[in-house]
Design a protein around this motif. Structure first.
Motif, PDB file in Angstrom:
ATOM      1  N   THR A   1       0.576  -1.555   0.216  1.00 31.15           N
ATOM      2  CA  THR A   1      -0.036  -0.132  -0.483  1.00 31.15           C
ATOM      3  C   THR A   1       1.219   1.380  -0.031  1.00 31.15           C
ATOM      4  O   THR A   1       2.069   1.610   0.719  1.00 31.15           O
ATOM      5  CB  THR A   1      -0.712  -0.179   0.964  1.00 31.15           C
ATOM      6  N   ASP A   2       0.656   2.329  -0.924  1.00 25.71           N
ATOM      7  CA  ASP A   2       1.099   3.176  -0.683  1.00 25.71           C
ATOM      8  C   ASP A   2       0.552   4.557   0.600  1.00 25.71           C
ATOM      9  O   ASP A   2       0.594   6.094   0.317  1.00 25.71           O
ATOM     10  CB  ASP A   2       1.207   4.422  -1.626  1.00 25.71           C
ATOM     11  N   ASN A   3      -1.286   4.596   1.427  1.00 33.44           N
ATOM     12  CA  ASN A   3      -1.617   4.472   2.469  1.00 33.44           C
ATOM     13  C   ASN A   3      -1.932   3.934   3.591  1.00 33.44           C
ATOM     14  O   ASN A   3      -3.075   3.267   3.063  1.00 33.44           O
ATOM     15  CB  ASN A   3      -3.016   5.268   2.082  1.00 33.44           C
ATOM     16  N   THR A   4      -1.660   3.368   4.021  1.00 33.77           N
ATOM     17  CA  THR A   4      -1.538   2.311   6.169  1.00 33.77           C
ATOM     18  C   THR A   4      -2.593   2.848   5.934  1.00 33.77           C
ATOM     19  O   THR A   4      -3.164   1.851   6.507  1.00 33.77           O
ATOM     20  CB  THR A   4      -0.045   2.006   6.477  1.00 33.77           C
ATOM     21  N   ASN A   5      -2.929   3.909   6.562  1.00 35.35           N
ATOM     22  CA  ASN A   5      -3.759   4.602   7.004  1.00 35.35           C
ATOM     23  C   ASN A   5      -5.677   4.175   6.234  1.00 35.35           C
ATOM     24  O   ASN A   5      -6.409   3.781   7.062  1.00 35.35           O
ATOM     25  CB  ASN A   5      -4.571   5.956   7.283  1.00 35.35           C
ATOM     26  N   ARG A   6      -6.082   3.951   4.953  1.00 37.91           N
ATOM     27  CA  ARG A   6      -6.799   3.804   4.025  1.00 37.91           C
ATOM     28  C   ARG A   6      -6.695   2.246   3.778  1.00 37.91           C
ATOM     29  O   ARG A   6      -7.781   1.405   4.645  1.00 37.91           O
ATOM     30  CB  ARG A   6      -6.315   3.929   2.770  1.00 37.91           C
ATOM     31  N   THR A   7      -5.669   1.604   3.920  1.00 32.80           N
ATOM     32  CA  THR A   7      -5.672   0.314   4.171  1.00 32.80           C
ATOM     33  C   THR A   7      -6.330  -0.942   5.526  1.00 32.80           C
ATOM     34  O   THR A   7      -6.853  -1.664   5.706  1.00 32.80           O
ATOM     35  CB  THR A   7      -4.066  -0.576   3.930  1.00 32.80           C
ATOM     36  N   VAL A   8      -5.875  -0.212   6.468  1.00 32.35           N
ATOM     37  CA  VAL A   8      -6.251  -0.468   7.699  1.00 32.35           C
ATOM     38  C   VAL A   8      -7.774  -0.621   8.014  1.00 32.35           C
ATOM     39  O   VAL A   8      -8.172  -0.954   8.935  1.00 32.35           O
ATOM     40  CB  VAL A   8      -5.105  -0.153   8.980  1.00 32.35           C
ATOM     41  N   ALA A   9      -8.124   0.686   7.651  1.00 33.86           N
ATOM     42  CA  ALA A   9      -9.458   1.068   8.220  1.00 33.86           C
ATOM     43  C   ALA A   9     -10.142   0.338   6.915  1.00 33.86           C
ATOM     44  O   ALA A   9     -11.370  -0.450   7.373  1.00 33.86           O
ATOM     45  CB  ALA A   9      -9.820   2.614   7.546  1.00 33.86           C
ATOM     46  N   ASN A  10      -9.651  -0.059   5.780  1.00 30.64           N
ATOM     47  CA  ASN A  10     -10.256  -0.741   4.933  1.00 30.64           C
ATOM     48  C   ASN A  10     -10.285  -2.129   5.740  1.00 30.64           C
ATOM     49  O   ASN A  10     -11.531  -2.881   5.576  1.00 30.64           O
ATOM     50  CB  ASN A  10      -9.474  -0.928   3.997  1.00 30.64           C
ATOM     51  N   VAL A  11      -9.301  -2.899   5.715  1.00 32.31           N
ATOM     52  CA  VAL A  11      -9.149  -3.679   6.216  1.00 32.31           C
ATOM     53  C   VAL A  11     -10.090  -3.927   7.527  1.00 32.31           C
ATOM     54  O   VAL A  11     -11.065  -5.147   8.454  1.00 32.31           O
ATOM     55  CB  VAL A  11      -7.863  -4.543   6.865  1.00 32.31           C
ATOM     56  N   ARG A  12      -9.468  -3.716   8.400  1.00 30.91           N
ATOM     57  CA  ARG A  12     -10.293  -3.398   9.393  1.00 30.91           C
ATOM     58  C   ARG A  12     -12.550  -3.625   9.766  1.00 30.91           C
ATOM     59  O   ARG A  12     -12.438  -4.676  10.476  1.00 30.91           O
ATOM     60  CB  ARG A  12     -10.362  -2.770  10.719  1.00 30.91           C
ATOM     61  N   SER A  13     -12.160  -3.117   8.644  1.00 33.60           N
ATOM     62  CA  SER A  13     -14.450  -2.629   8.849  1.00 33.60           C
ATOM     63  C   SER A  13     -15.001  -4.168   7.524  1.00 33.60           C
ATOM     64  O   SER A  13     -15.590  -4.535   8.059  1.00 33.60           O
ATOM     65  CB  SER A  13     -14.255  -2.165   7.414  1.00 33.60           C
ATOM     66  N   TYR A  14     -13.854  -4.308   6.878  1.00 31.53           N
ATOM     67  CA  TYR A  14     -14.486  -6.117   6.100  1.00 31.53           C
ATOM     68  C   TYR A  14     -14.224  -6.775   7.953  1.00 31.53           C
ATOM     69  O   TYR A  14     -14.831  -7.676   7.693  1.00 31.53           O
ATOM     70  CB  TYR A  14     -13.782  -6.275   4.849  1.00 31.53           C
ATOM     71  N   PHE A  15     -13.378  -6.594   9.121  1.00 33.56           N
ATOM     72  CA  PHE A  15     -13.320  -7.879  10.028  1.00 33.56           C
ATOM     73  C   PHE A  15     -14.476  -7.609  10.952  1.00 33.56           C
ATOM     74  O   PHE A  15     -14.998  -8.803  10.472  1.00 33.56           O
ATOM     75  CB  PHE A  15     -12.462  -7.842  10.472  1.00 33.56           C
ATOM     76  N   ASN A  16     -14.565  -6.575  10.723  1.00 32.22           N
ATOM     77  CA  ASN A  16     -15.916  -5.651  11.796  1.00 32.22           C
ATOM     78  C   ASN A  16     -17.165  -6.096  11.144  1.00 32.22           C
ATOM     79  O   ASN A  16     -18.165  -6.390  11.658  1.00 32.22           O
ATOM     80  CB  ASN A  16     -16.047  -4.211  11.952  1.00 32.22           C
ATOM     81  N   LYS A  17     -17.588  -5.486  10.405  1.00 31.22           N
ATOM     82  CA  LYS A  17     -19.093  -6.415   9.555  1.00 31.22           C
ATOM     83  C   LYS A  17     -19.255  -7.512   9.083  1.00 31.22           C
ATOM     84  O   LYS A  17     -20.233  -8.033   9.346  1.00 31.22           O
ATOM     85  CB  LYS A  17     -18.782  -5.605   7.702  1.00 31.22           C
ATOM     86  N   SER A  18     -18.307  -8.466   9.633  1.00 30.34           N
ATOM     87  CA  SER A  18     -18.717  -9.940   9.182  1.00 30.34           C
ATOM     88  C   SER A  18     -18.601 -10.644  10.502  1.00 30.34           C
ATOM     89  O   SER A  18     -17.799 -11.837  10.505  1.00 30.34           O
ATOM     90  CB  SER A  18     -17.301 -10.662   8.164  1.00 30.34           C
ATOM     91  N   ASN A  19     -18.772  -9.628  11.080  1.00 27.42           N
ATOM     92  CA  ASN A  19     -18.335 -10.172  12.849  1.00 27.42           C
ATOM     93  C   ASN A  19     -16.954 -10.596  13.098  1.00 27.42           C
ATOM     94  O   ASN A  19     -17.166 -12.410  13.787  1.00 27.42           O
ATOM     95  CB  ASN A  19     -19.580 -11.018  13.501  1.00 27.42           C
ATOM     96  N   GLY A  20     -16.180 -10.474  12.276  1.00 29.40           N
ATOM     97  CA  GLY A  20     -14.540 -10.746  12.775  1.00 29.40           C
ATOM     98  C   GLY A  20     -13.975  -9.734  14.319  1.00 29.40           C
ATOM     99  O   GLY A  20     -14.496  -9.226  14.298  1.00 29.40           O
TER     100      GLY A  20
END
Length: 241
Positions: A100-119
């Motif tokens: 990634t060229d933007n770690t803030n964006r990437t971690v926010a996206n990855v965290r949201s995928y986990f959270n929305k999947s009850n992970g």
């Protein structure tokens, strides 16, 4: 006839979409490789690997050359390689490799995928006891005697060799070697004149989580969302088949 046409159209679209994702990921691999070791594949094993993988997915030569040229420009930013680890629904371990060229964006996206999947997204290293890193090489076996080849490659870090089918049903020989033996094994295969179709460092699960069909469907939704993200290079999980 209408349904058949729509089905073929959908399959074609999916192939294009998958190809686009593969090209993007390999393009990033090329940039990272050039930034690390220069633009000449003969002196840069990581770039040589990226070019081999590009050929395996029929990435046009001009796109490969353009990626190398772009990466050689000092004004082109490099990518940060970041690994995220967590658990999806039903306790399935999921490990995500990103560039990634933007770690803030990437971690926010990855965290949201986990959270929305009850992970839940965990700490780095939290899945070290579940996944093992290995060097993986794939090539067309042809007339090679794989038992003889196995004996010849043990000194280069070979752990196992087996045959699997690719998407077209053709045989592919697969070699697993130690993580630290990637360069040694790559050189050994090249010196034997074996054309490597794909070479990469992969993570294989040491233990598996058993799930039913409904739970597996929930996991696949999370995996699909991760796979679709432009910053994601690879996704691994330990869901039992």
């Amino acid at each position: 006839m209408g349904r058949a046409f729509e089905f073929r159209k959908e399959r074609k679209f999916k192939r294009w979409a998958k190809m686009a994702v593969q090209f993007t990921r390999i393009g990033k691999d090329i940039v990272i490789a050039v930034k690390e070791g220069g633009p000449h594949p003969e002196n840069n094993s990581r770039l040589r690997t990226a070019i081999q993988n590009a050929k395996a997915v029929n990435m046009p030569k001009d796109r490969v050359e353009a990626a190398i040229k772009r990466a050689s420009d000092k004004s082109t930013a490099n990518y940060d390689e970041v690994v995220y680890e967590g658990y999806g629904p039903n306790g399935v371990a999921v490990l995500v490799e990103t560039a990634t060229d933007n770690t803030n964006r990437t971690v926010a996206n990855v965290r949201s995928y986990f959270n929305k999947s009850n992970g839940t997204l965990g700490k780095t290293g939290s899945l070290d006891f579940i996944f093992k890193r290995v060097s993986t090489f794939r090539f067309a076996p042809g007339d090679l005697d794989l038992e003889e080849l196995e004996l010849e490659l043990i000194d280069f870090g070979l752990e196992e060799i087996y045959v699997e089918a690719d998407e077209e049903g053709n045989d592919l020989a697969v070699i697993h070697a130690g993580f630290e033996d990637f360069g040694k094994m790559q050189k050994a295969l090249e010196e034997k004149g074996i054309e490597i179709k794909q070479a990469k460092l992969e993570r294989i699960p040491l233990s598996y989580a058993e799930v039913n069909e409904e739970q597996a469907a929930d996991i696949m939704k999370l995996l699909d969302k991760l796979e679709e993200d432009d910053d994601v290079q690879a996704v691994y999980h330990n869901m039992a088949e």
